[in-house]
Design an enzyme around this catalytic site. Structure first.
Site, PDB file in Angstrom:
ATOM      1  N   ASP A 102       0.845  -1.193   0.000  1.00 51.09           N
ATOM      2  CA  ASP A 102       0.000   0.000   0.000  1.00 51.09           C
ATOM      3  C   ASP A 102       0.883   1.246   0.000  1.00 51.09           C
ATOM      4  OD1 ASP A 102      -2.180  -1.633   0.158  1.00 51.09           O
ATOM      5  OD2 ASP A 102      -2.305  -1.518   2.347  1.00 51.09           O
TER       6      ASP A 102
HETATM    7  N1  URA Z   1      -1.295  -5.935   3.767  1.00 55.20           N
HETATM    8  C1  URA Z   1      -1.753  -4.666   3.782  1.00 55.20           C
HETATM    9  O1  URA Z   1      -2.800  -4.394   4.338  1.00 55.20           O
HETATM   10  N2  URA Z   1      -1.028  -3.721   3.168  1.00 55.20           N
HETATM   11  C2  URA Z   1       0.155  -3.957   2.548  1.00 55.20           C
HETATM   12  O2  URA Z   1       0.794  -3.037   2.017  1.00 55.20           O
HETATM   13  C3  URA Z   1       0.624  -5.284   2.553  1.00 55.20           C
HETATM   14  C4  URA Z   1      -0.125  -6.261   3.167  1.00 55.20           C
END
Ligand code: URA
Length: 230
Positions: A102
């Site tokens: 993310d």
């Molecule tokens: N899970 C999430 O919620 N975000 C990420 O960036 C990776 C795994």
């Protein structure tokens, strides 16, 4: 593509002639004679026939990036800056991300132009462990590890996550190992137990660790050992 097909794609070489050449041992893949007409050959391998190059292998690229916060795991975006801005432009061609993070998440991000390899790293069925450090708004309750180990039901996908491991590092801090990489997976898992993720940092994918020497924003090529571990 099958070896016989690569040869017969050459003008004037029939499938039958290709098979005969292969059986005669005059066809090589990356310098080694191959007598198997049905051998699958990727575009990164060099194929020769009687010393002439039939397929020049394309250079394969495998990179690890220490992703900083605020960069989108995408190759292009009209609004946000993307991780590609952190990678030298001469390496951009055909590069894709093997397991997104993310925008707010940090840590190990792997980019490659080898789709077969990246699929092995990210395919949920192959169950390669991905290790993250997470901090949360609320204290991590004693039953969280048990709930994660049982798997969390994701209504949207109609599936239960694979058993995940949680190691408490503090009241609001843990190391979590998951075996898939579903959309916002860790955030949604904590949300399901009434907590919220504040920071998320990926330390490891399979046996590839984020290199301590890489500052946020820095990248390096993967080593042979790291590539072959997948
Ligand atoms: N899970 C999430 O919620 N975000 C990420 O960036 C990776 C795994």
């Amino acid at each position: 593509m099958k070896l016989s097909r690569i040869l017969s794609n050459q003008n004037g070489v029939s499938r039958k002639q290709a098979s005969a050449l292969i059986a005669a041992g005059v066809v090589t893949i990356d310098g080694i004679a191959c007598r198997e007409a049905a051998r699958e050959v990727d575009r990164f391998s060099t194929v020769t026939c009687r010393g002439n190059v039939v397929q020049p292998g394309e250079p394969a690229c495998y990179l690890m990036l220490h992703k900083p916060q605020g960069y989108l795991s995408a190759t292009a975006d009209k609004v946000h800056k993307t991780v590609m801005e952190l990678i030298e432009p001469s390496l951009h061609k055909d590069l894709h991300i093997a397991g997104r993070l993310d925008r707010a998440s940090t840590g190990l991000l792997i980019l490659t132009n080898d789709g077969l390899w990246s699929r092995r790293l990210t395919e949920p069925d192959i169950k390669i462990p991905k290790v993250y450090r997470v901090t949360t708004t609320d204290e991590i309750t004693p039953d969280t590890a048990k709930r994660f180990a049982e798997g969390i039901w994701f209504e949207f996908e109609q599936l239960r996550t694979s058993p995940a491991q949680l190691e408490l590092l503090g009241a609001r801090e843990a190391r979590i190992t998951i075996f898939e990489g579903r959309y916002h997976q860790i955030k949604r898992m904590f949300h399901a137990v009434g907590n919220r993720v504040t920071t998320l940092h990926r330390e490891k994918m399979g046996s590839i660790n984020l290199d301590d020497c890489l500052a946020p924003g820095a990248s390096r090529q993967l080593t042979e050992t790291e590539i072959n571990s997948v």
